[in-house]
Design a protein around this motif. Sequence first.
Motif, short mmCIF file in Angstrom:
data_model
loop_
_atom_site.label_atom_id
_atom_site.label_comp_id
_atom_site.label_asym_id
_atom_site.label_seq_id
_atom_site.Cartn_x
_atom_site.Cartn_y
_atom_site.Cartn_z
N GLY A 186 -0.15 6.66 -12.36
CA GLY A 186 -0.43 5.39 -13.03
C GLY A 186 -1.66 4.71 -12.44
O GLY A 186 -2.50 4.16 -13.18
N SER A 187 -1.79 4.75 -11.12
CA SER A 187 -2.95 4.14 -10.47
C SER A 187 -4.24 4.86 -10.85
O SER A 187 -5.27 4.23 -11.06
N LEU A 200 -10.19 0.59 -6.11
CA LEU A 200 -8.83 1.08 -6.34
C LEU A 200 -8.70 2.51 -5.84
O LEU A 200 -7.74 2.84 -5.15
N PHE A 201 -9.66 3.39 -6.16
CA PHE A 201 -9.59 4.78 -5.73
C PHE A 201 -9.70 4.90 -4.20
O PHE A 201 -8.97 5.69 -3.59
N VAL A 202 -10.57 4.13 -3.59
CA VAL A 202 -10.71 4.17 -2.13
C VAL A 202 -9.40 3.75 -1.46
O VAL A 202 -8.92 4.41 -0.54
N ALA A 242 0.84 -1.21 0.00
CA ALA A 242 0.00 0.00 0.00
C ALA A 242 0.87 1.25 0.00
O ALA A 242 0.58 2.22 -0.71
N GLU A 243 1.95 1.25 0.78
CA GLU A 243 2.86 2.40 0.79
C GLU A 243 3.57 2.56 -0.54
O GLU A 243 3.74 3.67 -1.03
N ASP A 244 4.00 1.45 -1.12
CA ASP A 244 4.69 1.51 -2.41
C ASP A 244 3.80 2.10 -3.50
O ASP A 244 4.28 2.76 -4.41
N SER A 245 2.50 1.83 -3.41
CA SER A 245 1.59 2.30 -4.46
C SER A 245 1.45 3.81 -4.48
O SER A 245 1.04 4.37 -5.49
N VAL A 246 1.80 4.48 -3.39
CA VAL A 246 1.69 5.95 -3.34
C VAL A 246 3.04 6.59 -3.01
O VAL A 246 3.09 7.71 -2.54
#
Length: 142
Positions: A71-72, A110-112, A59-63
């Motif tokens: 990209g997300s 995904l957005f949440v 989760a941290e890596d995704s942001v």
Amino acid sequence: MRGILALLGGLLVAVGIALLVLPGPGLLLVFAGMVLLARAVPSLHRHVAPVRARAMQAAEDSVSSKWRIAGSVVVGLGLLGGGVAWGLLERLPFSGWSTGGSLIVSGIVLFVLLIWSHRRLRAEREAAAVGSAPGTQPPAGA
């Protein structure tokens, strides 16, 4: 009650494993499923902490950068747009609102999760900045 928890936990783990290779929050669903399974089967409790650590790291890596967030967002918009297209266009394979709805729900999830991950990471960074500010003392026993 234990049977219901085991069934729901197993379902979440199975969907989470599928989402490890498909677009979606696979590790977070595996973690949620493991929590429910550990409530039903206490001997599984020791496996929850490692899955939690991996899920929170993902989760941290995704942001972690603006490019990953961008990209997300693009993927999320693609899921929403694809869901509408699959719901409206009959010539697409597997067309219909069941397919389109699942894509739309995936985009919303995904957005949440993206917003949740961003807020969580920002709060951790602010807490670390406050804790490392000059003149601050760590809590007693730390």
